[in-house]
Design a protein around this motif. Sequence first.
Motif, PDB file in Angstrom:
ATOM      1  N   VAL A  42     -54.185  23.279  91.946  1.00  6.45           N
ATOM      2  CA  VAL A  42     -53.245  22.164  91.735  1.00  6.45           C
ATOM      3  C   VAL A  42     -53.772  21.218  90.664  1.00  6.45           C
ATOM      4  N   MET A  43     -55.092  20.927  90.771  1.00  7.59           N
ATOM      5  CA  MET A  43     -55.670  20.025  89.774  1.00  7.59           C
ATOM      6  C   MET A  43     -55.613  20.656  88.385  1.00  7.59           C
ATOM      7  N   TYR A  44     -55.787  21.981  88.349  1.00 11.83           N
ATOM      8  CA  TYR A  44     -55.666  22.682  87.069  1.00 11.83           C
ATOM      9  C   TYR A  44     -54.264  22.541  86.506  1.00 11.83           C
ATOM     10  N   LEU A  45     -53.269  22.708  87.401  1.00 11.88           N
ATOM     11  CA  LEU A  45     -51.879  22.579  86.969  1.00 11.88           C
ATOM     12  C   LEU A  45     -51.601  21.163  86.476  1.00 11.88           C
ATOM     13  N   VAL A  46     -52.166  20.189  87.214  1.00 16.75           N
ATOM     14  CA  VAL A  46     -51.960  18.787  86.790  1.00 16.75           C
ATOM     15  C   VAL A  46     -52.547  18.567  85.397  1.00 16.75           C
ATOM     16  N   LYS A  47     -53.816  19.025  85.210  1.00 15.85           N
ATOM     17  CA  LYS A  47     -54.472  18.849  83.920  1.00 15.85           C
ATOM     18  C   LYS A  47     -53.737  19.611  82.818  1.00 15.85           C
ATOM     19  N   LYS A  48     -53.251  20.825  83.193  1.00 14.42           N
ATOM     20  CA  LYS A  48     -52.525  21.640  82.221  1.00 14.42           C
ATOM     21  C   LYS A  48     -51.265  20.922  81.756  1.00 14.42           C
ATOM     22  N   ASN A  49     -50.503  20.392  82.739  1.00 14.93           N
ATOM     23  CA  ASN A  49     -49.269  19.695  82.382  1.00 14.93           C
ATOM     24  C   ASN A  49     -49.560  18.418  81.604  1.00 14.93           C
ATOM     25  N   GLU A  50     -50.658  17.742  82.001  1.00 15.59           N
ATOM     26  CA  GLU A  50     -51.017  16.524  81.258  1.00 15.59           C
ATOM     27  C   GLU A  50     -51.363  16.868  79.808  1.00 15.59           C
ATOM     28  N   LEU A  51     -52.091  18.020  79.625  1.00 15.02           N
ATOM     29  CA  LEU A  51     -52.443  18.446  78.266  1.00 15.02           C
ATOM     30  C   LEU A  51     -51.203  18.808  77.470  1.00 15.02           C
ATOM     31  N   ILE A  52     -50.283  19.555  78.119  1.00 12.73           N
ATOM     32  CA  ILE A  52     -49.036  19.924  77.433  1.00 12.73           C
ATOM     33  C   ILE A  52     -48.260  18.686  77.034  1.00 12.73           C
ATOM     34  N   ASN A  53     -48.189  17.726  77.976  1.00 11.58           N
ATOM     35  CA  ASN A  53     -47.471  16.470  77.678  1.00 11.58           C
ATOM     36  C   ASN A  53     -48.139  15.726  76.526  1.00 11.58           C
ATOM     37  N   SER A  54     -49.496  15.726  76.529  1.00 14.05           N
ATOM     38  CA  SER A  54     -50.240  15.006  75.488  1.00 14.05           C
ATOM     39  C   SER A  54     -49.999  15.650  74.112  1.00 14.05           C
ATOM     40  N   ILE A  55     -50.043  17.002  74.125  1.00 12.21           N
ATOM     41  CA  ILE A  55     -49.815  17.714  72.860  1.00 12.21           C
ATOM     42  C   ILE A  55     -48.393  17.467  72.358  1.00 12.21           C
ATOM     43  N   ALA A  56     -47.441  17.492  73.296  1.00  8.13           N
ATOM     44  CA  ALA A  56     -46.043  17.263  72.906  1.00  8.13           C
ATOM     45  C   ALA A  56     -45.861  15.875  72.336  1.00  8.13           C
ATOM     46  N   GLU A  57     -46.507  14.873  72.975  1.00 14.62           N
ATOM     47  CA  GLU A  57     -46.379  13.490  72.498  1.00 14.62           C
ATOM     48  C   GLU A  57     -47.007  13.340  71.109  1.00 14.62           C
ATOM     49  N   ARG A  58     -48.166  13.963  70.898  1.00 16.66           N
ATOM     50  CA  ARG A  58     -48.837  13.870  69.597  1.00 16.66           C
ATOM     51  C   ARG A  58     -48.006  14.553  68.499  1.00 16.66           C
ATOM     52  N   LEU A  59     -47.400  15.683  68.846  1.00 17.29           N
ATOM     53  CA  LEU A  59     -46.548  16.369  67.877  1.00 17.29           C
ATOM     54  C   LEU A  59     -45.334  15.515  67.514  1.00 17.29           C
ATOM     55  N   LEU A  60     -44.800  14.824  68.545  1.00 15.76           N
ATOM     56  CA  LEU A  60     -43.646  13.957  68.284  1.00 15.76           C
ATOM     57  C   LEU A  60     -44.015  12.821  67.330  1.00 15.76           C
ATOM     58  N   LYS A  61     -45.278  12.312  67.497  1.00 15.71           N
ATOM     59  CA  LYS A  61     -45.699  11.181  66.667  1.00 15.71           C
ATOM     60  C   LYS A  61     -45.856  11.594  65.186  1.00 15.71           C
ATOM     61  N   VAL A  62     -46.339  12.820  64.968  1.00 18.37           N
ATOM     62  CA  VAL A  62     -46.577  13.233  63.571  1.00 18.37           C
ATOM     63  C   VAL A  62     -45.399  13.996  62.986  1.00 18.37           C
ATOM     64  N   ASN A  63     -44.419  14.291  63.788  1.00 22.46           N
ATOM     65  CA  ASN A  63     -43.306  15.128  63.348  1.00 22.46           C
ATOM     66  C   ASN A  63     -42.533  14.485  62.203  1.00 22.46           C
ATOM     67  N   HIS A  64     -42.350  13.136  62.296  1.00 21.02           N
ATOM     68  CA  HIS A  64     -41.535  12.474  61.251  1.00 21.02           C
ATOM     69  C   HIS A  64     -42.293  12.363  59.926  1.00 21.02           C
ATOM     70  N   GLN A  65     -43.642  12.587  59.978  1.00 21.45           N
ATOM     71  CA  GLN A  65     -44.430  12.518  58.753  1.00 21.45           C
ATOM     72  C   GLN A  65     -44.423  13.854  57.986  1.00 21.45           C
ATOM     73  N   LEU A  66     -43.968  14.904  58.630  1.00 19.31           N
ATOM     74  CA  LEU A  66     -43.956  16.225  58.008  1.00 19.31           C
ATOM     75  C   LEU A  66     -42.697  16.424  57.170  1.00 19.31           C
ATOM     76  N   PRO A  67     -42.767  17.419  56.350  1.00 17.22           N
ATOM     77  CA  PRO A  67     -41.554  17.714  55.567  1.00 17.22           C
ATOM     78  C   PRO A  67     -40.387  18.078  56.482  1.00 17.22           C
ATOM     79  N   VAL A  68     -39.208  17.851  55.946  1.00 15.60           N
ATOM     80  CA  VAL A  68     -37.995  18.074  56.748  1.00 15.60           C
ATOM     81  C   VAL A  68     -37.905  19.518  57.164  1.00 15.60           C
ATOM     82  N   GLU A  69     -38.326  20.441  56.301  1.00 19.21           N
ATOM     83  CA  GLU A  69     -38.204  21.844  56.666  1.00 19.21           C
ATOM     84  C   GLU A  69     -39.163  22.222  57.790  1.00 19.21           C
ATOM     85  N   SER A  70     -40.229  21.425  58.024  1.00 15.17           N
ATOM     86  CA  SER A  70     -41.202  21.731  59.104  1.00 15.17           C
ATOM     87  C   SER A  70     -40.843  21.049  60.421  1.00 15.17           C
ATOM     88  N   GLN A  71     -40.047  19.980  60.362  1.00 14.69           N
ATOM     89  CA  GLN A  71     -39.734  19.218  61.578  1.00 14.69           C
ATOM     90  C   GLN A  71     -38.972  20.072  62.603  1.00 14.69           C
TER      91      GLN A  71
END
Length: 542
Positions: A411-440
Amino acid sequence: MKILNRHYILTILCLFVISSEKAISQDKVTIDSLLTVINHATSDSTKIKSLLDLSAIYFAFDYSKALEYAGEAKKAAAEARLKKWESKADNAFGNVYISTGDYKLASRYYFGALHYYESINDSLNIIRLQTNLGALYDRLEDYDKALSYYFRVLELFNLIKNPNKKEYPLTSLYNNIANIYQTKGDTTSALQYYRKSLQKARETNNKPAQGIVLNNLGKLYLTDLNRPKTALPYLIEGLQVRESNGDKAEIARSMIILCDYYLRQGNASEAGKYARKIIALASEVGSIDLKSKAYQQLSAVEEMQGNTKDALENYKLFKAYSDSIQKQYARSEIERLQMQYDFEKAEKIREADTRQARIRYLVIIIALAIGLLVTLLITRIISIRAKENDLKQKALAGDIEIKNKELTTNVMYLVKKNELINSIAERLLKVNHQLPVESQAAIHDIIIELEKEGDSDSWKEFELRFNQVHLEFYNKLRQKHTGLTPSDEKLCAFLRLNMNTKEIAAITKQQIKTIEVARARLRKKLNLTNSSANLVTYLMNL
């Protein structure tokens, strides 16, 4: 309707224990006086005599008490090595057992007493015991043997020079001889001996004997001579004599013949009154023989009145009480004792008794040893099984503990896994607007796939491992609470593992507020709204 109702004057045969007047007394003052003597007796013989006096008094109305005091007397006599008093106690036992229909035990005690009196050449008590044995064979319907005993007694009585021979109750002997002649159909001889018996009873003012003989004469005139008008005065006088003496058993015997009398006259109502009184009296004195006769008569009364169902029930009771097996067994036992008495000397009998006692003790010791061994084996087996069960329980508990730890880790692994996925998703969202339009567009697709992966795999893996540890949880939950949704069941599973709101939110990718609202709704569905019970504790106890 002819009812075999043989009457014996056996109470008189214990005259060497107590006089016949005392034997039927129910005076509480006398009983209390004897109890006082017993409690303060300075000699064994005084105590034993008083115990036998009490036994003889209770013999008239309470057989169980009579046996109790006779038993105390026999025990005291044996401890004091007073064989004379022990034999008197044996005779008292025999009198009670023959009256209650236990002929086997009666014969055993009579033969024991007779053997002692012959060893000391006590002629008076020998003829008393011979008379009692004659009565016993009479009740077993071995009439020829009974008569041989009775006439042997008459011969011995005429030969003995004992000055106390006048104490011997000839009235009982004449009565019992008359009984047999009546049974054999010799009414002339029966009348002759009944009249001799009544004459002796009146000469000695022996009221109990008068009651018995009057009853027998009435029965003879009623059943054998078919002269009911002649019979009735004898029967009424016999009942009155017995009622004045207060002997319940003898009162019941008089009522049996009166009941028979009224049945013969077609007076079912009067006969029924007597039959019911007999049953009550028989219950009070504990007499199976009297109950048997009373139920037989009551069956006839009910049949005469057209109550066939009640007649059948009473007849069944009569048959139950009059089972002939006991008589047959008693007869064979008496024959065995008779042979033992005839061919064995006093010392041989004592030696045989001693050997039997030793064998009994040996059997008891062996039985106890076997019982102890079996008990130890059973105890050992139970102990071994208990230890095995304990080890199994510990192993099971350890296995469950290991699985619980594995599940918690997962369960703790699943929690950490989901937290990591959420963290990666949030970081991608933050840098997404800085990338070229074709990469967004490509980055957006990656974020969506990450969220889907967390939602599906997390729950499937959690549910698989949860069911491995807590197999019956869902079954119990659904059986007790039928209205839960799949989301409710998921939340219950998380709470069963004592997970907090933040951890549940991480796995389910929901807001903490959403989980808190879901928990409140779940408490309501589980009927815990107005209860102080903890939600997690409740689920863990399912």
